[in-house]
Design a protein around this motif. Structure first.
Motif, PDB file in Angstrom:
ATOM      1  N   ASN A  82       0.829  -1.211   0.000  1.00  0.00           N
ATOM      2  CA  ASN A  82       0.000   0.000   0.000  1.00  0.00           C
ATOM      3  C   ASN A  82       0.856   1.251   0.000  1.00  0.00           C
ATOM      4  O   ASN A  82       0.548   2.236  -0.696  1.00  0.00           O
ATOM      5  CB  ASN A  82      -0.933   0.003   1.213  1.00  0.00           C
ATOM      6  N   GLU A  83       1.934   1.225   0.804  1.00  0.00           N
ATOM      7  CA  GLU A  83       2.826   2.376   0.834  1.00  0.00           C
ATOM      8  C   GLU A  83       3.489   2.588  -0.525  1.00  0.00           C
ATOM      9  O   GLU A  83       3.614   3.724  -0.997  1.00  0.00           O
ATOM     10  CB  GLU A  83       3.893   2.182   1.913  1.00  0.00           C
ATOM     11  N   VAL A  84       3.910   1.469  -1.135  1.00  0.00           N
ATOM     12  CA  VAL A  84       4.521   1.570  -2.473  1.00  0.00           C
ATOM     13  C   VAL A  84       3.512   2.106  -3.478  1.00  0.00           C
ATOM     14  O   VAL A  84       3.828   2.972  -4.315  1.00  0.00           O
ATOM     15  CB  VAL A  84       5.058   0.190  -2.909  1.00  0.00           C
ATOM     16  N   LYS A  85       2.265   1.595  -3.386  1.00  0.00           N
ATOM     17  CA  LYS A  85       1.221   2.044  -4.301  1.00  0.00           C
ATOM     18  C   LYS A  85       0.922   3.528  -4.094  1.00  0.00           C
ATOM     19  O   LYS A  85       0.775   4.285  -5.062  1.00  0.00           O
ATOM     20  CB  LYS A  85      -0.045   1.213  -4.064  1.00  0.00           C
ATOM     21  N   THR A  86       0.815   3.932  -2.815  1.00  0.00           N
ATOM     22  CA  THR A  86       0.552   5.341  -2.510  1.00  0.00           C
ATOM     23  C   THR A  86       1.694   6.229  -2.992  1.00  0.00           C
ATOM     24  O   THR A  86       1.471   7.286  -3.592  1.00  0.00           O
ATOM     25  CB  THR A  86       0.356   5.527  -1.000  1.00  0.00           C
ATOM     26  N   LEU A  87       2.921   5.790  -2.718  1.00  0.00           N
ATOM     27  CA  LEU A  87       4.085   6.551  -3.144  1.00  0.00           C
ATOM     28  C   LEU A  87       4.129   6.656  -4.668  1.00  0.00           C
ATOM     29  O   LEU A  87       4.429   7.728  -5.221  1.00  0.00           O
ATOM     30  CB  LEU A  87       5.357   5.885  -2.616  1.00  0.00           C
ATOM     31  N   LYS A  88       3.806   5.536  -5.321  1.00  0.00           N
ATOM     32  CA  LYS A  88       3.791   5.541  -6.790  1.00  0.00           C
ATOM     33  C   LYS A  88       2.736   6.519  -7.307  1.00  0.00           C
ATOM     34  O   LYS A  88       2.988   7.277  -8.253  1.00  0.00           O
ATOM     35  CB  LYS A  88       3.496   4.133  -7.299  1.00  0.00           C
ATOM     36  N   ALA A  89       1.541   6.486  -6.665  1.00  0.00           N
ATOM     37  CA  ALA A  89       0.469   7.393  -7.088  1.00  0.00           C
ATOM     38  C   ALA A  89       0.869   8.849  -6.871  1.00  0.00           C
ATOM     39  O   ALA A  89       0.622   9.715  -7.718  1.00  0.00           O
ATOM     40  CB  ALA A  89      -0.818   7.077  -6.322  1.00  0.00           C
ATOM     41  N   GLU A  90       1.520   9.113  -5.712  1.00  0.00           N
ATOM     42  CA  GLU A  90       1.950  10.492  -5.423  1.00  0.00           C
ATOM     43  C   GLU A  90       2.994  10.955  -6.425  1.00  0.00           C
ATOM     44  O   GLU A  90       2.919  12.074  -6.945  1.00  0.00           O
ATOM     45  CB  GLU A  90       2.515  10.564  -3.999  1.00  0.00           C
ATOM     46  N   LYS A  91       3.982  10.080  -6.689  1.00  0.00           N
ATOM     47  CA  LYS A  91       5.030  10.448  -7.637  1.00  0.00           C
ATOM     48  C   LYS A  91       4.462  10.608  -9.048  1.00  0.00           C
ATOM     49  O   LYS A  91       4.872  11.513  -9.788  1.00  0.00           O
ATOM     50  CB  LYS A  91       6.137   9.385  -7.633  1.00  0.00           C
ATOM     51  N   THR A  92       3.496   9.728  -9.385  1.00  0.00           N
ATOM     52  CA  THR A  92       2.857   9.844 -10.699  1.00  0.00           C
ATOM     53  C   THR A  92       2.088  11.150 -10.804  1.00  0.00           C
ATOM     54  O   THR A  92       2.150  11.847 -11.834  1.00  0.00           O
ATOM     55  CB  THR A  92       1.912   8.651 -10.938  1.00  0.00           C
ATOM     56  N   ALA A  93       1.355  11.480  -9.720  1.00  0.00           N
ATOM     57  CA  ALA A  93       0.604  12.742  -9.714  1.00  0.00           C
ATOM     58  C   ALA A  93       1.550  13.937  -9.792  1.00  0.00           C
ATOM     59  O   ALA A  93       1.288  14.905 -10.520  1.00  0.00           O
ATOM     60  CB  ALA A  93      -0.260  12.832  -8.448  1.00  0.00           C
ATOM     61  N   GLU A  94       2.660  13.854  -9.033  1.00  0.00           N
ATOM     62  CA  GLU A  94       3.645  14.944  -9.084  1.00  0.00           C
ATOM     63  C   GLU A  94       4.241  15.065 -10.485  1.00  0.00           C
ATOM     64  O   GLU A  94       4.449  16.175 -10.986  1.00  0.00           O
ATOM     65  CB  GLU A  94       4.756  14.682  -8.062  1.00  0.00           C
ATOM     66  N   LEU A  95       4.507  13.902 -11.097  1.00  0.00           N
ATOM     67  CA  LEU A  95       5.063  13.915 -12.449  1.00  0.00           C
ATOM     68  C   LEU A  95       4.070  14.516 -13.439  1.00  0.00           C
ATOM     69  O   LEU A  95       4.450  15.351 -14.288  1.00  0.00           O
ATOM     70  CB  LEU A  95       5.424  12.485 -12.868  1.00  0.00           C
ATOM     71  N   HIS A  96       2.799  14.104 -13.324  1.00  0.00           N
ATOM     72  CA  HIS A  96       1.775  14.651 -14.206  1.00  0.00           C
ATOM     73  C   HIS A  96       1.608  16.148 -13.979  1.00  0.00           C
ATOM     74  O   HIS A  96       1.452  16.923 -14.938  1.00  0.00           O
ATOM     75  CB  HIS A  96       0.450  13.943 -13.969  1.00  0.00           C
ATOM     76  N   GLN A  97       1.625  16.554 -12.680  1.00  0.00           N
ATOM     77  CA  GLN A  97       1.496  17.969 -12.367  1.00  0.00           C
ATOM     78  C   GLN A  97       2.675  18.760 -12.914  1.00  0.00           C
ATOM     79  O   GLN A  97       2.512  19.862 -13.471  1.00  0.00           O
ATOM     80  CB  GLN A  97       1.391  18.153 -10.842  1.00  0.00           C
ATOM     81  N   PHE A  98       3.874  18.198 -12.750  1.00  0.00           N
ATOM     82  CA  PHE A  98       5.070  18.856 -13.278  1.00  0.00           C
ATOM     83  C   PHE A  98       4.996  18.960 -14.795  1.00  0.00           C
ATOM     84  O   PHE A  98       5.341  19.994 -15.384  1.00  0.00           O
ATOM     85  CB  PHE A  98       6.320  18.067 -12.855  1.00  0.00           C
ATOM     86  N   LYS A  99       4.535  17.852 -15.415  1.00  0.00           N
ATOM     87  CA  LYS A  99       4.391  17.851 -16.872  1.00  0.00           C
ATOM     88  C   LYS A  99       3.370  18.890 -17.309  1.00  0.00           C
ATOM     89  O   LYS A  99       3.603  19.639 -18.269  1.00  0.00           O
ATOM     90  CB  LYS A  99       3.963  16.462 -17.339  1.00  0.00           C
ATOM     91  N   LYS A 100       2.229  18.928 -16.588  1.00  0.00           N
ATOM     92  CA  LYS A 100       1.182  19.889 -16.927  1.00  0.00           C
ATOM     93  C   LYS A 100       1.676  21.315 -16.744  1.00  0.00           C
ATOM     94  O   LYS A 100       1.453  22.180 -17.607  1.00  0.00           O
ATOM     95  CB  LYS A 100      -0.034  19.634 -16.035  1.00  0.00           C
ATOM     96  N   GLU A 101       2.362  21.561 -15.612  1.00  0.00           N
ATOM     97  CA  GLU A 101       2.881  22.908 -15.355  1.00  0.00           C
ATOM     98  C   GLU A 101       3.934  23.295 -16.389  1.00  0.00           C
ATOM     99  O   GLU A 101       3.977  24.435 -16.852  1.00  0.00           O
ATOM    100  CB  GLU A 101       3.478  22.975 -13.943  1.00  0.00           C
ATOM    101  N   SER A 102       4.780  22.304 -16.749  1.00  0.00           N
ATOM    102  CA  SER A 102       5.804  22.576 -17.761  1.00  0.00           C
ATOM    103  C   SER A 102       5.158  22.892 -19.099  1.00  0.00           C
ATOM    104  O   SER A 102       5.559  23.845 -19.788  1.00  0.00           O
ATOM    105  CB  SER A 102       6.742  21.368 -17.895  1.00  0.00           C
ATOM    106  N   GLU A 103       4.159  22.080 -19.463  1.00  0.00           N
ATOM    107  CA  GLU A 103       3.466  22.330 -20.728  1.00  0.00           C
ATOM    108  C   GLU A 103       2.769  23.681 -20.707  1.00  0.00           C
ATOM    109  O   GLU A 103       2.814  24.419 -21.695  1.00  0.00           O
ATOM    110  CB  GLU A 103       2.445  21.212 -20.995  1.00  0.00           C
TER     111      GLU A 103
END
Length: 260
Positions: A82-103
């Motif tokens: 669960n921690e790995v899944k949560t961490l993965k989701a957070e990092k994925t969300a951060e990556l998507h947010q970073f990508k969106k902000e960069s775009e």
């Protein structure tokens, strides 16, 4: 057949003595030995049952511990997953947010560059057109005298539609401020005459605040504003009006409609 009574009695006595002797010296010790042996066997069975019960209890405790250990292991493993899944989701969300902000940032930068380029291009084009118009005016002797300027202003006021006149009068009445931009620098006499023309047009004795400014981009014309009412009277607005009329005629022509 005759039975010897003495012999018979002796035999009976012998039997009784034999039974007593057997019971006294043989049967009783055997019974005691058998009882003792049975008691020992029963004690061993009882002890064995007790040990077996203890073993069962120990085995049950061991099995329960193994089950608890397995459950704890599964729980810890699930927590880690669960921690790995949560961490993965957070990092994925951060990556998507970073990508969106960069775009978005790149998009805004491109839009800004585009707007800057278009603004520069428009400025260059406007300056070129103004220069050309000024050159044409000089070459063909366009009259920019005060009389012509005032006549143009009066003419455009008369050409306002009924709704535009109503909106102009309403905004002037509410705001009390009339802004006038001109392509050429107006003299004090011209400004005074323009104020008189506007007061006469508005048919109101109210005191208005007139603000005059120079706008060379108008190209031989005026821009008047009061509140939300804006009227552009210059060469560009004239060209745009002609363009709209031409496009409307083309549209009607394509649709087979009659153009008056």
């Amino acid at each position: 057949m005759d039975i010897d009574k003495i012999t018979f009695v002796a035999q009976i006595i012998n039997l009784i003595v034999l039974v007593w002797l057997l019971k006294r010296f043989l049967y009783k010790p055997i019974i005691q030995a058998v009882d003792k042996r049975q008691s020992a066997i029963l004690k061993k069975i009882t002890d064995a049952n007790a040990e077996y019960k203890k073993w069962q209890e120990a085995s049950e405790k061991l099995r329960q511990k193994e089950l608890d250990f397995e459950n704890e292991r599964n729980r810890q493993l699930q927590n880690v997953l669960n921690e790995v899944k949560t961490l993965k989701a957070e990092k994925t969300a951060e990556l998507h947010q970073f990508k969106k902000e960069s775009e978005e940032r790149i998009k805004q930068e491109l839009i800004l560059k585009k707007e800057t380029f278009e603004s520069q291009l428009s400025e260059i084009g406007t300056q070129s057109v103004l220069f050309m118009l000024q050159q044409i005016a000089r070459d063909f002797g366009v009259d920019t005298s005060s009389e012509k300027t005032l006549l143009l202003f009066q003419k455009e006021l008369k050409h306002l539609s009924a709704d535009e006149k109503k909106q102009f009068a309403h905004n002037a009445e509410n705001f009390g401020i009339i802004q006038i931009e001109s392509a050429i620098k107006l003299t004090d006499v011209q400004k005074q005459k323009l104020q008189e023309i506007l007061k006469l047009f508005l048919k109101n004795e109210k005191h208005y605040t007139f603000k005059f400014s120079l706008n060379k981009e108008l190209a031989f014309g005026f821009r008047i504003q009061s509140g939300s009412f804006v009227a552009n009277w210059n060469i560009f607005s004239y060209f745009n009006k002609m363009k709209e009329e031409f496009n409307l005629k083309i549209k009607h022509k394509i649709n087979g409609e009659t153009v008056e």
